[in-house]
Design a protein around this motif. Sequence first.
Motif, PDB file in Angstrom:
ATOM      1  N   THR A   8       0.850  -1.208   0.000  1.00 47.66           N
ATOM      2  CA  THR A   8       0.000   0.000   0.000  1.00 47.66           C
ATOM      3  C   THR A   8       0.881   1.253   0.000  1.00 47.66           C
ATOM      4  O   THR A   8       0.667   2.172   0.789  1.00 47.66           O
ATOM      5  CB  THR A   8      -0.933   0.017   1.223  1.00 47.66           C
ATOM      6  OG1 THR A   8      -0.137  -0.047   2.434  1.00 47.66           O
ATOM      7  CG2 THR A   8      -1.890  -1.158   1.195  1.00 47.66           C
ATOM      8  N   ALA A   9       1.877   1.256  -0.873  1.00 47.20           N
ATOM      9  CA  ALA A   9       2.873   2.327  -0.863  1.00 47.20           C
ATOM     10  C   ALA A   9       2.495   3.526  -1.720  1.00 47.20           C
ATOM     11  O   ALA A   9       3.297   4.442  -1.878  1.00 47.20           O
ATOM     12  CB  ALA A   9       4.228   1.767  -1.327  1.00 47.20           C
ATOM     13  N   GLY A  10       1.305   3.548  -2.284  1.00 42.66           N
ATOM     14  CA  GLY A  10       0.898   4.674  -3.121  1.00 42.66           C
ATOM     15  C   GLY A  10       0.863   5.979  -2.353  1.00 42.66           C
ATOM     16  O   GLY A  10       0.466   6.016  -1.183  1.00 42.66           O
ATOM     17  N   LEU A  11       1.279   7.052  -3.012  1.00 44.23           N
ATOM     18  CA  LEU A  11       1.285   8.362  -2.354  1.00 44.23           C
ATOM     19  C   LEU A  11      -0.128   8.833  -2.030  1.00 44.23           C
ATOM     20  O   LEU A  11      -0.340   9.571  -1.064  1.00 44.23           O
ATOM     21  CB  LEU A  11       1.996   9.384  -3.248  1.00 44.23           C
ATOM     22  CG  LEU A  11       3.495   9.141  -3.473  1.00 44.23           C
ATOM     23  CD1 LEU A  11       4.086  10.234  -4.369  1.00 44.23           C
ATOM     24  CD2 LEU A  11       4.245   9.091  -2.141  1.00 44.23           C
ATOM     25  N   ALA A  51      -1.256  10.099   1.595  1.00 45.85           N
ATOM     26  CA  ALA A  51      -1.921  11.390   1.816  1.00 45.85           C
ATOM     27  C   ALA A  51      -3.253  11.199   2.536  1.00 45.85           C
ATOM     28  O   ALA A  51      -3.592  11.955   3.453  1.00 45.85           O
ATOM     29  CB  ALA A  51      -2.140  12.096   0.476  1.00 45.85           C
ATOM     30  N   ALA A  52      -4.003  10.156   2.131  1.00 49.25           N
ATOM     31  CA  ALA A  52      -5.276   9.870   2.803  1.00 49.25           C
ATOM     32  C   ALA A  52      -5.037   9.483   4.254  1.00 49.25           C
ATOM     33  O   ALA A  52      -5.780   9.910   5.154  1.00 49.25           O
ATOM     34  CB  ALA A  52      -6.007   8.746   2.072  1.00 49.25           C
ATOM     35  N   GLY A  53      -4.002   8.684   4.492  1.00 47.13           N
ATOM     36  CA  GLY A  53      -3.689   8.271   5.855  1.00 47.13           C
ATOM     37  C   GLY A  53      -3.345   9.450   6.736  1.00 47.13           C
ATOM     38  O   GLY A  53      -3.832   9.567   7.875  1.00 47.13           O
ATOM     39  N   ILE A  54      -2.515  10.357   6.225  1.00 49.54           N
ATOM     40  CA  ILE A  54      -2.129  11.539   7.001  1.00 49.54           C
ATOM     41  C   ILE A  54      -3.360  12.401   7.294  1.00 49.54           C
ATOM     42  O   ILE A  54      -3.547  12.880   8.422  1.00 49.54           O
ATOM     43  CB  ILE A  54      -1.057  12.353   6.251  1.00 49.54           C
ATOM     44  CG1 ILE A  54       0.246  11.553   6.156  1.00 49.54           C
ATOM     45  CG2 ILE A  54      -0.807  13.686   6.952  1.00 49.54           C
ATOM     46  CD1 ILE A  54       1.302  12.191   5.272  1.00 49.54           C
ATOM     47  N   GLY A  55      -4.197  12.588   6.279  1.00 48.91           N
ATOM     48  CA  GLY A  55      -5.402  13.390   6.476  1.00 48.91           C
ATOM     49  C   GLY A  55      -6.327  12.798   7.519  1.00 48.91           C
ATOM     50  O   GLY A  55      -6.879  13.520   8.370  1.00 48.91           O
ATOM     51  N   LEU A  56      -6.504  11.477   7.468  1.00 49.74           N
ATOM     52  CA  LEU A  56      -7.379  10.818   8.439  1.00 49.74           C
ATOM     53  C   LEU A  56      -6.783  10.853   9.846  1.00 49.74           C
ATOM     54  O   LEU A  56      -7.522  10.977  10.832  1.00 49.74           O
ATOM     55  CB  LEU A  56      -7.628   9.372   8.007  1.00 49.74           C
ATOM     56  CG  LEU A  56      -8.566   9.201   6.802  1.00 49.74           C
ATOM     57  CD1 LEU A  56      -8.569   7.746   6.334  1.00 49.74           C
ATOM     58  CD2 LEU A  56      -9.986   9.637   7.167  1.00 49.74           C
ATOM     59  N   ARG A  63      -5.034   0.202   9.802  1.00 51.30           N
ATOM     60  CA  ARG A  63      -5.903  -0.913   9.395  1.00 51.30           C
ATOM     61  C   ARG A  63      -6.779  -0.517   8.208  1.00 51.30           C
ATOM     62  O   ARG A  63      -6.924  -1.266   7.243  1.00 51.30           O
ATOM     63  CB  ARG A  63      -6.785  -1.341  10.565  1.00 51.30           C
ATOM     64  CG  ARG A  63      -6.067  -2.120  11.648  1.00 51.30           C
ATOM     65  CD  ARG A  63      -5.679  -3.493  11.157  1.00 51.30           C
ATOM     66  NE  ARG A  63      -5.129  -4.313  12.245  1.00 51.30           N
ATOM     67  CZ  ARG A  63      -4.562  -5.493  12.036  1.00 51.30           C
ATOM     68  NH1 ARG A  63      -4.470  -5.990  10.813  1.00 51.30           N
ATOM     69  NH2 ARG A  63      -4.095  -6.183  13.058  1.00 51.30           N
ATOM     70  N   MET A  64      -7.361   0.670   8.276  1.00 47.27           N
ATOM     71  CA  MET A  64      -8.302   1.096   7.254  1.00 47.27           C
ATOM     72  C   MET A  64      -7.619   1.356   5.909  1.00 47.27           C
ATOM     73  O   MET A  64      -8.089   0.921   4.858  1.00 47.27           O
ATOM     74  CB  MET A  64      -9.026   2.369   7.701  1.00 47.27           C
ATOM     75  CG  MET A  64     -10.041   2.190   8.800  1.00 47.27           C
ATOM     76  SD  MET A  64     -10.714   3.799   9.322  1.00 47.27           S
ATOM     77  CE  MET A  64     -11.245   4.481   7.754  1.00 47.27           C
ATOM     78  N   VAL A  65      -6.518   2.077   5.938  1.00 40.84           N
ATOM     79  CA  VAL A  65      -5.899   2.573   4.713  1.00 40.84           C
ATOM     80  C   VAL A  65      -4.796   1.658   4.199  1.00 40.84           C
ATOM     81  O   VAL A  65      -4.656   1.463   2.987  1.00 40.84           O
ATOM     82  CB  VAL A  65      -5.351   4.002   4.929  1.00 40.84           C
ATOM     83  CG1 VAL A  65      -4.668   4.523   3.669  1.00 40.84           C
ATOM     84  CG2 VAL A  65      -6.468   4.941   5.356  1.00 40.84           C
ATOM     85  N   HIS A  66      -4.017   1.080   5.123  1.00 39.60           N
ATOM     86  CA  HIS A  66      -2.831   0.325   4.706  1.00 39.60           C
ATOM     87  C   HIS A  66      -2.897  -1.168   5.046  1.00 39.60           C
ATOM     88  O   HIS A  66      -1.971  -1.906   4.719  1.00 39.60           O
ATOM     89  CB  HIS A  66      -1.579   0.938   5.348  1.00 39.60           C
ATOM     90  CG  HIS A  66      -1.339   2.364   4.961  1.00 39.60           C
ATOM     91  ND1 HIS A  66      -0.821   2.728   3.737  1.00 39.60           N
ATOM     92  CD2 HIS A  66      -1.570   3.517   5.630  1.00 39.60           C
ATOM     93  CE1 HIS A  66      -0.717   4.047   3.678  1.00 39.60           C
ATOM     94  NE2 HIS A  66      -1.164   4.547   4.812  1.00 39.60           N
ATOM     95  N   GLU A  67      -3.970  -1.576   5.702  1.00 32.70           N
ATOM     96  CA  GLU A  67      -4.138  -2.984   6.061  1.00 32.70           C
ATOM     97  C   GLU A  67      -2.913  -3.511   6.825  1.00 32.70           C
ATOM     98  O   GLU A  67      -2.423  -4.615   6.599  1.00 32.70           O
ATOM     99  CB  GLU A  67      -4.386  -3.823   4.800  1.00 32.70           C
ATOM    100  CG  GLU A  67      -5.625  -3.387   4.036  1.00 32.70           C
ATOM    101  CD  GLU A  67      -5.746  -4.066   2.684  1.00 32.70           C
ATOM    102  OE1 GLU A  67      -4.968  -4.994   2.415  1.00 32.70           O
ATOM    103  OE2 GLU A  67      -6.627  -3.661   1.895  1.00 32.70           O
ATOM    104  N   ARG A  68      -2.441  -2.670   7.759  1.00 26.06           N
ATOM    105  CA  ARG A  68      -1.281  -2.993   8.588  1.00 26.06           C
ATOM    106  C   ARG A  68      -1.655  -2.840  10.057  1.00 26.06           C
ATOM    107  O   ARG A  68      -2.650  -2.204  10.406  1.00 26.06           O
ATOM    108  CB  ARG A  68      -0.096  -2.064   8.298  1.00 26.06           C
ATOM    109  CG  ARG A  68       0.395  -2.035   6.882  1.00 26.06           C
ATOM    110  CD  ARG A  68       1.559  -1.055   6.723  1.00 26.06           C
ATOM    111  NE  ARG A  68       2.693  -1.386   7.572  1.00 26.06           N
ATOM    112  CZ  ARG A  68       3.782  -0.619   7.683  1.00 26.06           C
ATOM    113  NH1 ARG A  68       3.873   0.534   7.035  1.00 26.06           N
ATOM    114  NH2 ARG A  68       4.784  -0.996   8.468  1.00 26.06           N
ATOM    115  N   SER A  69      -0.831  -3.391  10.925  1.00 23.95           N
ATOM    116  CA  SER A  69      -1.011  -3.215  12.368  1.00 23.95           C
ATOM    117  C   SER A  69       0.140  -2.398  12.926  1.00 23.95           C
ATOM    118  O   SER A  69       1.188  -2.237  12.279  1.00 23.95           O
ATOM    119  CB  SER A  69      -1.058  -4.582  13.062  1.00 23.95           C
ATOM    120  OG  SER A  69       0.206  -5.220  12.990  1.00 23.95           O
TER     121      SER A  69
END
Length: 293
Positions: free
Chosen positions: A17-20, A24-29, A86-92
Motif C-alpha cells: 500500500t505504498a501509493g502516495l 496522503a489519505a492516511g495523514i489526512g485521516l 488498518r483502514m488505509v494500509h491494512e497494517r497493524s
Amino acid sequence: MSRYRLHEVLVAPARPTAGLGRLAAGIGLIVAGFLMLNLIYYRLLQQLPDWPDILPELFEGTTPRALWIMLGNFLPLLVVLAVVLRMVHERSLRTLLGPRIMLQLDFRRVLRPLVVLFVVVSLLPARGFLDPEPNMGFSNWLVLVPLSLALVLLQVSTEELLFRGYLQSQLAARVNSPLIWMLLPSLLFGALHYDPQTFGPNALMLAIWSVGFGLAAADLTARAGNLGPAIALHLVNNVSAMMITSTQGYWDGLALYVVPFGPQDTEMMRAVLPLEALMVLCCWLTARIAIRR
C-alpha cells in the motif's frame, strides 16, 4: 545502501500500500481523527470538579497533573494511528515496530549506555547559568515517577511510531532515496516543534534542533530495522528534559530540578541549544556503536 539493509524489515510490510495517494489519505485521516478524539478527550476532562483550576496550568505545564493530562493526550493519537493503519494500509502497529526480540534487545542495548552518558554529563561541573535548582522534594518526585515514566514512554513511542515507523516506512516503500524518507518526516517533526509564541526568536533554532533529532532517530531506525533504538534515544532525552532537569516555569511540573531560566530568556536559551545539539550528536554516536552488528 548496505548500512540500511535491515530497514527492509520495516519497509516490506508497507510495499503493498505504498501509493502516495494512500499516504496522503492516511495523514489526512490521522489529523482529522486526532482532532476529533482530542476534542472528546478535553470535553471529558471538563467534567472534573477542579477543571477551572487545571485549565490555566495546561498552558505552561507547571504542575504534575497538567503534564500528565498533556502526555495522556498521546493515547488518542496512538488509537487513531492504529485505526488508520488498518483502514488505509491494512497494517497493524506491530509492523511499525519491527521484530519483537530485536526491538527489545536493541532498546536495552541503546538505553543502558545512554543512561550512563546522561549520568556522566550531569556530574560534570556546570556553567553558572546552568546550575540546577531543586524543584520539588525527592520523596515527592519519587512518588510521581511510575506514572510519569509510563506517560513519557507513551509520548515518545507514539511519536516514533508515527514519524519513524509509519511515515518513514511508507515513504521508503515508494522512494529509494534516504534524502526523502529520512528528511521529510524529520522536517515535519521539526515544523510541529516550531513555537514562536513560546520560544520567540529561538523558535526556528529549536525547530532545526528537532529536525536534527528526527534525522538521528531515522538513521538509527534504518540501521536497526526496528524502533527500539529510536524509542530509547527519545525516552532518555525526554525523561532528562521533563523529569530530571527542566526549564523554569515551562513544562517543569514533573522535574526534580530546574535551571534558573525559561523559554522567554532568549539569550540563555540561545546559549543552551548548541549544547543540546552536541548532546544529541553524542547520543546518536553512542547508540550507533551500541547497535553495531
